[in-house]
Design a protein around this motif. Sequence first.
Motif, PDB file in Angstrom:
ATOM      1  N   UNK A 170      -2.066  47.215  20.176  1.00 32.14           N
ATOM      2  CA  UNK A 170      -3.095  46.726  19.265  1.00 32.14           C
ATOM      3  C   UNK A 170      -2.700  47.066  17.842  1.00 32.14           C
ATOM      4  N   UNK A 171      -2.835  46.094  16.932  1.00 33.31           N
ATOM      5  CA  UNK A 171      -2.563  46.321  15.513  1.00 33.31           C
ATOM      6  C   UNK A 171      -3.612  45.580  14.704  1.00 33.31           C
ATOM      7  N   UNK A 172      -4.108  46.226  13.633  1.00 33.86           N
ATOM      8  CA  UNK A 172      -5.068  45.590  12.735  1.00 33.86           C
ATOM      9  C   UNK A 172      -4.672  45.863  11.292  1.00 33.86           C
ATOM     10  N   UNK A 173      -5.149  44.978  10.414  1.00 35.81           N
ATOM     11  CA  UNK A 173      -4.881  45.143   8.985  1.00 35.81           C
ATOM     12  C   UNK A 173      -6.108  44.680   8.207  1.00 35.81           C
ATOM     13  N   UNK A 174      -6.515  45.479   7.236  1.00 36.99           N
ATOM     14  CA  UNK A 174      -7.637  45.142   6.356  1.00 36.99           C
ATOM     15  C   UNK A 174      -7.196  45.436   4.926  1.00 36.99           C
ATOM     16  N   UNK A 175      -7.315  44.429   4.061  1.00 30.76           N
ATOM     17  CA  UNK A 175      -6.866  44.598   2.682  1.00 30.76           C
ATOM     18  C   UNK A 175      -7.890  44.031   1.713  1.00 30.76           C
ATOM     19  N   UNK A 176      -8.336  44.889   0.800  1.00 27.22           N
ATOM     20  CA  UNK A 176      -9.250  44.527  -0.280  1.00 27.22           C
ATOM     21  C   UNK A 176      -8.872  45.376  -1.482  1.00 27.22           C
ATOM     22  N   UNK A 177      -9.522  45.123  -2.585  1.00 28.38           N
ATOM     23  CA  UNK A 177      -9.222  45.877  -3.799  1.00 28.38           C
ATOM     24  C   UNK A 177      -9.477  47.365  -3.562  1.00 28.38           C
ATOM     25  N   UNK A 178      -8.439  48.185  -3.695  1.00 32.82           N
ATOM     26  CA  UNK A 178      -8.505  49.636  -3.529  1.00 32.82           C
ATOM     27  C   UNK A 178      -9.060  50.045  -2.164  1.00 32.82           C
ATOM     28  N   UNK A 179      -8.832  49.193  -1.184  1.00 29.72           N
ATOM     29  CA  UNK A 179      -9.241  49.506   0.188  1.00 29.72           C
ATOM     30  C   UNK A 179      -8.273  48.825   1.148  1.00 29.72           C
TER      31      UNK A 179
ATOM     32  N   UNK B 254     -28.049  41.876  -7.508  1.00 33.70           N
ATOM     33  CA  UNK B 254     -27.065  42.959  -7.589  1.00 33.70           C
ATOM     34  C   UNK B 254     -26.239  42.868  -8.852  1.00 33.70           C
ATOM     35  N   UNK B 255     -25.886  41.670  -9.253  1.00 32.95           N
ATOM     36  CA  UNK B 255     -25.115  41.503 -10.496  1.00 32.95           C
ATOM     37  C   UNK B 255     -25.939  41.923 -11.707  1.00 32.95           C
TER      38      UNK B 255
ATOM     39  N   UNK C 298     -16.429  51.502 -15.076  1.00 34.42           N
ATOM     40  CA  UNK C 298     -17.310  50.798 -14.157  1.00 34.42           C
ATOM     41  C   UNK C 298     -17.206  49.295 -14.306  1.00 34.42           C
ATOM     42  N   UNK C 299     -17.128  48.812 -15.560  1.00 32.16           N
ATOM     43  CA  UNK C 299     -17.004  47.373 -15.794  1.00 32.16           C
ATOM     44  C   UNK C 299     -15.664  46.853 -15.296  1.00 32.16           C
ATOM     45  N   UNK C 300     -14.612  47.648 -15.512  1.00 29.12           N
ATOM     46  CA  UNK C 300     -13.291  47.247 -15.057  1.00 29.12           C
ATOM     47  C   UNK C 300     -13.251  47.143 -13.533  1.00 29.12           C
ATOM     48  N   UNK C 301     -13.808  48.156 -12.849  1.00 31.92           N
ATOM     49  CA  UNK C 301     -13.804  48.157 -11.391  1.00 31.92           C
ATOM     50  C   UNK C 301     -14.660  47.017 -10.843  1.00 31.92           C
ATOM     51  N   UNK C 302     -15.815  46.760 -11.451  1.00 29.41           N
ATOM     52  CA  UNK C 302     -16.695  45.704 -10.971  1.00 29.41           C
ATOM     53  C   UNK C 302     -16.024  44.342 -11.109  1.00 29.41           C
ATOM     54  N   UNK C 303     -15.360  44.106 -12.223  1.00 30.70           N
ATOM     55  CA  UNK C 303     -14.677  42.824 -12.428  1.00 30.70           C
ATOM     56  C   UNK C 303     -13.494  42.652 -11.477  1.00 30.70           C
ATOM     57  N   UNK C 304     -12.899  43.756 -11.067  1.00 34.17           N
ATOM     58  CA  UNK C 304     -11.769  43.674 -10.142  1.00 34.17           C
ATOM     59  C   UNK C 304     -12.203  43.186  -8.768  1.00 34.17           C
ATOM     60  N   UNK C 305     -13.387  43.596  -8.326  1.00 37.95           N
ATOM     61  CA  UNK C 305     -13.817  43.252  -6.972  1.00 37.95           C
ATOM     62  C   UNK C 305     -14.711  42.015  -6.946  1.00 37.95           C
ATOM     63  N   UNK C 306     -15.262  41.618  -8.084  1.00 42.46           N
ATOM     64  CA  UNK C 306     -16.229  40.520  -8.117  1.00 42.46           C
ATOM     65  C   UNK C 306     -15.597  39.219  -7.607  1.00 42.46           C
ATOM     66  N   UNK C 307     -16.239  38.617  -6.614  1.00 41.96           N
ATOM     67  CA  UNK C 307     -15.836  37.334  -6.030  1.00 41.96           C
ATOM     68  C   UNK C 307     -14.451  37.376  -5.384  1.00 41.96           C
TER      69      UNK C 307
END
Length: 824
Positions: free
Chosen positions: A446-455, A380-381, A414-423
């Motif tokens: 019930x409470x839930x939380x999900x946090x990731x880059x731009x998600x 994928x990389x 695209x490169x900026x976004x990929x580097x932001x989420x990589x690893x």
Amino acid sequence: MKRKTGAPAAPKTAGGAPLAPEKTAPVRVARFDAAPVIDGKLDEEVWKRAVALKDFYQIQPGDNIAPSKATEAWLGYDAKFLYFAVRAYDEPGKVRATVAKRDNVFGEDNVRIFLDTFNDQRKAYVLGFNPLGIQQDGVMTEGQGTDFSVDIVMESKGTLTADGWTLEVAIPFKSLRYEAGKDKLWGFHLWRNIDRFNDEIDSWMPISRDKSGTLNQAGHLTGLEGISTERSLELIPSLTVSETGRRVRTIRPSALARNPALLDSGRFVNQPVELDPGLSAKFGITPTVTLDFALNPDFAQVEADATVVTANQRFPIFFEEKRPFFLEGIEIFRTQIAAVHTRAIVDPDMAVKLTGKRGRNTFGLLVASDNAPGNFSEEERENKLDELQALRAPREAGESEAAYAGRLEEARRGEFQFNRVLDKNATVAVLRLKRDVGREHSIGLLATSYNFVEKHNQLGGLDGRFRLDRQTTLDVQVLGTHSRRFFYDPNLDRSVYRNGRGFAYAYNLNKSGRRFSVNVNGVGRTRDYRADVGFTRRTNTNNHNLNLSYNTEPKPKARIVSVSLYNYLGGNHDWAGNLQNWNDEFQFGLNFQRQTFFRVGYNGGYERVFESEFGANRSPARAGAFAGDNSERGSVLKNVFAYGGSTVNKKLSFFNFFGYRWGQLDFDFGNGRKFPRVSPAALADPDAPLDPGAANLLQYSLDVTYKPASALNSSLSYTKNRMTRRDTGLVAFDTNIVTLRTTYQFTRFIALRARVDYDTLAANARGQFLLGWTPNPGTAFYAGYNDDLNRDGFNRFTGQLEPGFRRNGRTFFVKMSYLFRRSF
């Protein structure tokens, strides 16, 4: 007129007979001075001091009538164990018992006990054993069914005798969550299942069909005093050693795009041996509260998910959780709306869970760090870098300056976004609180939380379960969500990063009577509803259903045991009030001897789809997701079907289904090179927008299980789906899935398993072969081999036909774990 006073009427069975005195008052469990040897023989003096349980009632198929065979049981305890023994009278040559794998014994003769260790009539352990002592364990939750993924450490042994079979069981108190002590009560059921008599169930307590529920009709145990209150620590180190080979591309995608005539057959690469250590820990803080911790947990699935039909599917397909860490206490987090589905946590580096019950309050807290969203494979990389490099290619002849600059800007973003989420890891948290109200009501949060880059996604809400009368229950739930993420906008035909607020609701009103049952249920989710820690099949929809069923009084000895009638009426509409579908279904059923049944039915309805559900809305400047002048499609549905099954004898059973549906919508997705799109628009132009249209769908399935010997169990499953467009007369897809499973159980703990799946649509065959040793939950050794091949399939890189067999990948692995258990 004044009501007469005096002694209350004695409790009675559904047939009017008074209950025996030992069933109306709590049973005082005898305390043992010496522990029995668990060998299944019942020949020790200690059992003579146990409390005896007799006089069972047949509750299925009969209605609290005399059982076909007598059963006796005994209970006792000491400071560390609850002891349980059974003598099941029967004809020895007709007892159905095999050397089954764990959690696979309820399809043959067995006994099971229900232990409501908090006496709250809401949840209970279900511990089952076949005549050889092989175990099946789970947790039953009223209104939700039984989850058999739970594994409890206990000891059991059964023996076939001249007059039936006997069983002895020792259940460590430290394997349970419970409240005990002076005057504490446990809810208790004891059932015996005689498989050959139409799956007969005999219960120590009578079960009234005029009252819904099981745990609210349980007997009670008392006298469990002086139990050693221990804090237990369980450590399970694990190690998986694997060697994987896979087929990789030899030509970069950008080169293939420039020259489609190139053929990339790929090459097979054997990867280095991988060592994957992990550690799981469980600490019993109190008998009612448990802390679980996992570091790089061993989440490799010993058995892969089943192969299913994916052709013409608009919505995600649900797969059950199978991983041990998440299965512990999973019933606490389950609600009507699947806002928590732990398979959303794909590859955690670390996870912590605190679950338990104090008084009337149940709680659960789960926190995990998920490695999966930012973990990209080497292939994928490489593909991403190749894609970016292609965007940075020199300006082509005829390419405008603006187009060239836009391409370079796209590469930069695209490169900026990929580097932001990589690893990077996602952080997941779940909080569940629930309080019992009265005898059979509950409310929860019930409470839930999900946090990731731009998600980012947060969810919270309330739910409740209420018993309105002896036959009627009501479950309700409401949820609100807030998300900061990309949402697709069909008016702009692109995803927009923004805030989104969503709402969901669910209700389930159920009235279960002796013969007639009514169920009204519904669920709705707004367009921006997101539950990133859960499972969501569809948004912007409201679904409402009415289910009516009628069953005649069973006649256990008659040729036709019972007759059933069923009707379902339901439909969906979006939040703007637009109808999405409706269905009306009727079924007629007959139940015969030998667990034989037959159902026939018809349903009619209508399905309607809008192009905004599939892509862009049309505008004066842009075509929409659908071809032609119409932005929606619809079709009248008619469907006939029949299904049935039988347990022919102790060796053979089967299930069969046939259905034919007129008017099923083909969404025009296409199904690979073998079955490309066949709509009128696609035939004129393969790149045309989607052109959904009415089709006819044939569905057929067959499942056969054969047990030629006590230790050997084989099953064959076949599924066929074939769809033909009505406007063009062409086949949209024809898929056939065959699955063969075979298990040879050398002993209770050592088994050899083989499974082969073949899917004609994907031209793909998968094989899984496993030798396992599992002496108790937590301790295991597996050696396995998985293979993945195509036969006369299409190249995964170029889409070109490749005759013969081509291997996609294969894995050898050894997986081992060991349970260390210490009490303090």
